[in-house]
Design a protein around this motif. Structure first.
Motif, short mmCIF file in Angstrom:
data_model
loop_
_atom_site.label_atom_id
_atom_site.label_comp_id
_atom_site.label_asym_id
_atom_site.label_seq_id
_atom_site.Cartn_x
_atom_site.Cartn_y
_atom_site.Cartn_z
N MET A 1 0.85 -1.19 0.00
CA MET A 1 0.00 0.00 0.00
C MET A 1 0.89 1.24 0.00
O MET A 1 2.00 1.21 0.51
N TYR A 2 0.32 2.31 -0.55
CA TYR A 2 1.09 3.55 -0.60
C TYR A 2 1.45 4.02 0.81
O TYR A 2 0.71 3.79 1.77
N VAL A 5 -0.66 5.44 3.81
CA VAL A 5 -1.39 4.59 4.75
C VAL A 5 -0.51 4.33 5.99
O VAL A 5 -0.94 4.51 7.14
N ILE A 74 -10.60 9.15 7.56
CA ILE A 74 -11.51 10.15 6.98
C ILE A 74 -11.05 11.56 7.38
O ILE A 74 -11.04 12.47 6.56
N THR A 77 -7.14 12.21 5.78
CA THR A 77 -7.06 12.57 4.36
C THR A 77 -7.61 13.98 4.15
O THR A 77 -7.09 14.74 3.35
N TYR A 82 -6.39 16.14 0.78
CA TYR A 82 -7.42 15.45 0.00
C TYR A 82 -8.82 15.97 0.33
O TYR A 82 -9.81 15.35 -0.04
N PHE A 96 -22.06 9.94 -1.33
CA PHE A 96 -20.62 9.70 -1.16
C PHE A 96 -20.32 8.21 -1.37
O PHE A 96 -19.36 7.84 -2.07
N LEU A 100 -17.50 6.16 -4.27
CA LEU A 100 -16.22 5.68 -3.73
C LEU A 100 -15.25 5.24 -4.82
O LEU A 100 -14.04 5.49 -4.73
N HIS A 104 -11.48 6.88 -5.49
CA HIS A 104 -10.21 6.16 -5.64
C HIS A 104 -9.64 6.34 -7.05
O HIS A 104 -8.43 6.37 -7.23
N PHE A 119 -16.32 -0.84 -4.95
CA PHE A 119 -17.57 -0.73 -4.21
C PHE A 119 -18.75 -0.69 -5.18
O PHE A 119 -18.60 -0.24 -6.32
N TYR A 133 -18.58 -4.59 -1.04
CA TYR A 133 -17.14 -4.30 -1.00
C TYR A 133 -16.39 -5.49 -1.58
O TYR A 133 -16.64 -6.63 -1.20
N ARG A 137 -7.53 -8.03 -1.14
CA ARG A 137 -6.85 -8.21 0.15
C ARG A 137 -7.78 -8.90 1.13
O ARG A 137 -9.00 -8.81 1.02
N LEU A 144 -12.95 -1.13 7.39
CA LEU A 144 -14.15 -0.67 6.68
C LEU A 144 -15.23 -0.20 7.66
O LEU A 144 -15.92 0.79 7.40
N LEU A 151 -17.31 8.17 7.93
CA LEU A 151 -18.02 8.86 6.85
C LEU A 151 -19.39 9.32 7.32
O LEU A 151 -19.81 10.45 7.03
C1 HEM Z 1 -9.35 11.12 -0.38
C2 HEM Z 1 -9.56 10.09 0.41
C3 HEM Z 1 -8.93 8.75 0.18
C4 HEM Z 1 -7.67 8.45 -0.27
C5 HEM Z 1 -6.54 9.42 -0.60
C6 HEM Z 1 -7.57 6.99 -0.31
C7 HEM Z 1 -6.44 6.31 -0.66
C8 HEM Z 1 -6.25 4.96 -0.43
C9 HEM Z 1 -4.96 4.29 -0.47
C10 HEM Z 1 -3.64 4.95 -0.81
C11 HEM Z 1 -5.18 3.00 -0.15
C12 HEM Z 1 -4.15 1.88 -0.07
C13 HEM Z 1 -4.27 0.97 -1.28
C14 HEM Z 1 -3.02 0.95 -2.15
O1 HEM Z 1 -2.06 1.72 -1.89
O2 HEM Z 1 -3.00 0.17 -3.11
C15 HEM Z 1 -6.59 2.86 0.13
C16 HEM Z 1 -7.16 1.68 0.52
C17 HEM Z 1 -8.45 1.58 0.95
N1 HEM Z 1 -9.45 2.53 0.82
FE1 HEM Z 1 -9.16 4.46 0.28
N2 HEM Z 1 -8.76 6.45 0.09
C18 HEM Z 1 -9.61 7.47 0.41
C19 HEM Z 1 -10.89 7.36 0.87
C20 HEM Z 1 -11.53 6.19 1.14
C21 HEM Z 1 -12.87 6.07 1.65
C22 HEM Z 1 -13.79 7.25 1.97
C23 HEM Z 1 -13.14 4.73 1.77
C24 HEM Z 1 -14.37 4.00 2.21
C25 HEM Z 1 -15.34 4.42 2.92
C26 HEM Z 1 -11.95 4.01 1.40
C27 HEM Z 1 -11.80 2.65 1.45
C28 HEM Z 1 -10.59 2.00 1.37
C29 HEM Z 1 -10.33 0.65 1.85
C30 HEM Z 1 -11.33 -0.28 2.53
C31 HEM Z 1 -8.98 0.39 1.60
C32 HEM Z 1 -8.18 -0.85 2.02
C33 HEM Z 1 -7.67 -1.65 0.89
C34 HEM Z 1 -8.57 -2.81 0.52
O3 HEM Z 1 -9.64 -2.99 1.15
O4 HEM Z 1 -8.20 -3.53 -0.44
N3 HEM Z 1 -11.00 4.92 0.99
N4 HEM Z 1 -7.23 4.05 -0.08
#
Ligand code: HEM
Length: 181
Positions: A1-2, A5, A74, A77, A82, A96, A100, A104, A119, A133, A137, A144, A151
């Protein structure tokens, strides 16, 4: 992951438990560099090691940490550049949720190797929606819960989360029923 995180995990632990605990977590996880580059991809295994090490050092279950992390994400970011992206993702809780993937997708412009979950929303009613979802992974479900609660708070809602179906094999698929008031 980036790295963003891992950086957020670091900041959450320092904020809640102090820098000494974070140093111990880093050592236990075998991460000996100074810090994380937010726009660099790191192996998923490192993130899981950090959470596992934090769980042992802080004596808090890993699922509890992941949920707290989801809620923190939340706010984190929104503060770390963000905020506008979050604003554009919707002006109500259900809108929202429906955006999703788009959110992303926008993040992918900055992080081309992003491997985000997918999603899907269905059966929308006035105060409920089903959120599907899908992720390649395993182990992110507690995060979540925190994300969804965080949110809902952003929109001053309180949400009840029920798992209607879940399949955790090579990939994870979960259908959540979200009801809010
Ligand atoms: C601007 C806001 C957000 C940014 C910058 C962002 C960015 C990211 C990043 C960098 C990852 C790691 C995955 C990777 O590097 O490959 C990630 C994973 C994830 N994001 Fe977001 N995200 C944001 C908002 C959200 C929101 C609002 C939700 C859901 C309500 C969400 C749900 C998830 C979940 C569940 C993961 C875990 C990885 C997985 O389940 O496979 N993200 N996101």
């Amino acid at each position: 992951m980036y790295g963003i995180v891992n950086r957020a995990i670091e900041e959450l632990i320092i904020e809640k438990f102090g820098i000494d605990k974070w140093e111990q977590v880093k050592t236990k996880a075998g991460f000996d560099s100074e810090g994380f580059m937010t726009l660099k991809p790191y192996p998923d295994a490192l993130t899981f090691k950090l959470v596992g090490a934090a769980s042992e050092i802080l004596n808090v279950p890993a699922d509890t940490l992941l949920e707290a992390f989801g809620e923190y994400w939340i706010l984190y970011t929104a503060e770390k550049g963000y905020g506008e992206m979050l604003n554009l993702a919707g002006d109500s809780f259900p809108s929202f949720l429906k955006n999703l993937n788009m959110l992303h997708g926008r993040v992918t412009n900055l992080m081309p190797e992003l491997a985000p979950p997918q999603f899907e929303c269905r059966n929308e009613k006035e105060n409920s929606i089903e959120l599907i979802y899908r992720s390649h992974r395993n182990g992110m479900i507690p995060m979540l819960y925190g994300l969804i609660k965080g949110l809902a708070k952003r929109f001053e809602k309180e949400v009840e989360i029920t798992e209607l179906e879940s399949s955790v094999e090579e990939n994870t698929t979960v259908i959540f029923l979200l009801t809010w008031s």
